[in-house]
Motif scaffolding. Sequence first.
Motif, short mmCIF file in Angstrom:
data_model
loop_
_atom_site.label_atom_id
_atom_site.label_comp_id
_atom_site.label_asym_id
_atom_site.label_seq_id
_atom_site.Cartn_x
_atom_site.Cartn_y
_atom_site.Cartn_z
N ARG A 40 -6.05 3.82 -8.26
CA ARG A 40 -5.06 2.90 -7.71
C ARG A 40 -3.65 3.29 -8.18
NH1 ARG A 40 -3.22 -2.06 -8.66
NH2 ARG A 40 -3.08 -3.39 -6.84
N ALA A 41 -3.54 3.67 -9.45
CA ALA A 41 -2.23 4.06 -10.01
C ALA A 41 -1.71 5.32 -9.34
CB ALA A 41 -2.36 4.28 -11.52
N VAL A 42 -2.58 6.30 -9.10
CA VAL A 42 -2.17 7.54 -8.43
C VAL A 42 -1.74 7.22 -7.00
CG1 VAL A 42 -3.02 9.75 -7.54
CG2 VAL A 42 -3.54 9.07 -9.89
N LEU A 43 -2.49 6.37 -6.33
CA LEU A 43 -2.14 5.99 -4.96
C LEU A 43 -0.81 5.24 -4.91
CD1 LEU A 43 -5.68 4.97 -3.74
CD2 LEU A 43 -4.29 6.84 -2.81
N ALA A 44 -0.57 4.37 -5.88
CA ALA A 44 0.70 3.63 -5.92
C ALA A 44 1.86 4.60 -6.12
CB ALA A 44 0.67 2.59 -7.05
N ARG A 45 1.65 5.61 -6.96
CA ARG A 45 2.68 6.64 -7.19
C ARG A 45 2.92 7.44 -5.90
NH1 ARG A 45 2.35 11.76 -9.47
NH2 ARG A 45 4.39 12.45 -10.16
N ALA A 46 1.83 7.82 -5.23
CA ALA A 46 1.94 8.55 -3.97
C ALA A 46 2.70 7.74 -2.93
CB ALA A 46 0.56 8.92 -3.45
N LEU A 47 2.41 6.46 -2.89
CA LEU A 47 3.08 5.57 -1.95
C LEU A 47 4.59 5.54 -2.23
CD1 LEU A 47 2.58 3.52 0.36
CD2 LEU A 47 2.37 1.77 -1.40
N THR A 76 -2.73 -7.75 7.42
CA THR A 76 -2.60 -8.94 6.58
C THR A 76 -2.87 -8.66 5.10
OG1 THR A 76 -4.89 -9.55 7.02
CG2 THR A 76 -3.21 -10.47 8.49
N MET A 77 -3.19 -7.42 4.77
CA MET A 77 -3.48 -7.09 3.36
C MET A 77 -2.18 -6.94 2.58
SD MET A 77 -6.37 -4.11 3.73
CE MET A 77 -7.31 -4.24 2.23
N SER A 78 -2.22 -7.35 1.32
CA SER A 78 -1.09 -7.08 0.44
C SER A 78 -1.17 -5.60 0.05
CB SER A 78 -1.17 -7.94 -0.81
OG SER A 78 -2.25 -7.51 -1.64
N GLU A 79 -0.08 -5.08 -0.46
CA GLU A 79 -0.07 -3.69 -0.91
C GLU A 79 -1.14 -3.48 -1.98
OE1 GLU A 79 3.08 -1.20 -3.38
OE2 GLU A 79 3.75 -1.51 -1.31
N ALA A 80 -1.26 -4.44 -2.90
CA ALA A 80 -2.25 -4.34 -3.98
C ALA A 80 -3.67 -4.30 -3.42
CB ALA A 80 -2.09 -5.51 -4.95
N GLU A 81 -3.96 -5.15 -2.44
CA GLU A 81 -5.29 -5.17 -1.82
C GLU A 81 -5.57 -3.84 -1.12
OE1 GLU A 81 -5.81 -9.90 -0.69
OE2 GLU A 81 -4.63 -8.61 0.63
N ALA A 82 -4.57 -3.33 -0.42
CA ALA A 82 -4.73 -2.06 0.29
C ALA A 82 -5.00 -0.92 -0.69
CB ALA A 82 -3.49 -1.77 1.14
N THR A 84 -6.26 -1.09 -3.67
CA THR A 84 -7.59 -1.28 -4.26
C THR A 84 -8.67 -0.78 -3.30
OG1 THR A 84 -6.84 -3.13 -5.61
CG2 THR A 84 -9.21 -2.99 -5.18
N ALA A 85 -8.55 -1.11 -2.01
CA ALA A 85 -9.51 -0.66 -1.01
C ALA A 85 -9.50 0.87 -0.91
CB ALA A 85 -9.20 -1.28 0.35
N ALA A 87 -8.54 3.10 -3.18
CA ALA A 87 -9.06 3.71 -4.40
C ALA A 87 -10.58 3.61 -4.47
CB ALA A 87 -8.42 3.05 -5.63
N GLY A 88 -11.14 2.64 -3.78
CA GLY A 88 -12.59 2.43 -3.81
C GLY A 88 -13.37 3.29 -2.83
N ASP A 89 -12.69 3.94 -1.90
CA ASP A 89 -13.38 4.74 -0.89
C ASP A 89 -12.48 5.87 -0.43
OD1 ASP A 89 -14.74 5.84 1.27
OD2 ASP A 89 -15.03 3.95 2.32
N GLY A 90 -12.74 7.07 -0.93
CA GLY A 90 -11.93 8.23 -0.60
C GLY A 90 -11.87 8.53 0.89
N LYS A 91 -12.90 8.12 1.63
CA LYS A 91 -12.91 8.38 3.08
C LYS A 91 -11.90 7.50 3.82
CE LYS A 91 -17.42 10.42 3.65
NZ LYS A 91 -18.70 10.40 4.35
N LEU A 92 -11.40 6.47 3.16
CA LEU A 92 -10.39 5.60 3.77
C LEU A 92 -9.00 6.23 3.74
CD1 LEU A 92 -10.98 1.91 2.59
CD2 LEU A 92 -10.95 2.77 4.93
#
Length: 119
Positions: A40-47, A76-82, A84-85, A87-92
């Motif tokens: 999640r932290a890496v994705l937030a940095r990438a974002l 309707t997802m918050s950035e945090a929810e997105a 988290t989703a 980070a939980g599934d690399g195929k997403l």
Amino acid sequence: MPITVYQYPKCGTCRKALAWLDARGIDYDRVDIVAAPPSRAVLARALALSGVPVRKLFNTSGQSYRQGGFKERVATMSEAEALTALAGDGKLIKRPLVIGEELALVGFREPEWAQALAS
């Protein structure tokens, strides 16, 4: 510092992107995005580094996206929810995802990569 390329070995676009990097002698670390999705932290940095909206991090043509109903959910997802989703599934995650010290690239668009990675 080399860049990290989160990619999926069976993805044609990822293979094309890695070949593009190899042809230019660009040093990179390769990570299988499905076997070891970014945190999640890496994705937030990438974002933050990429400057794209969080919805652009989603692989909209993937099975996980369709099966998870993300087409409707993302709006309707918050950035945090997105994050988290994702980070939980690399195929997403839209791939390849490149993360460097000062840059992040989402997907493979050759002109964008050339501009960002030209030394």
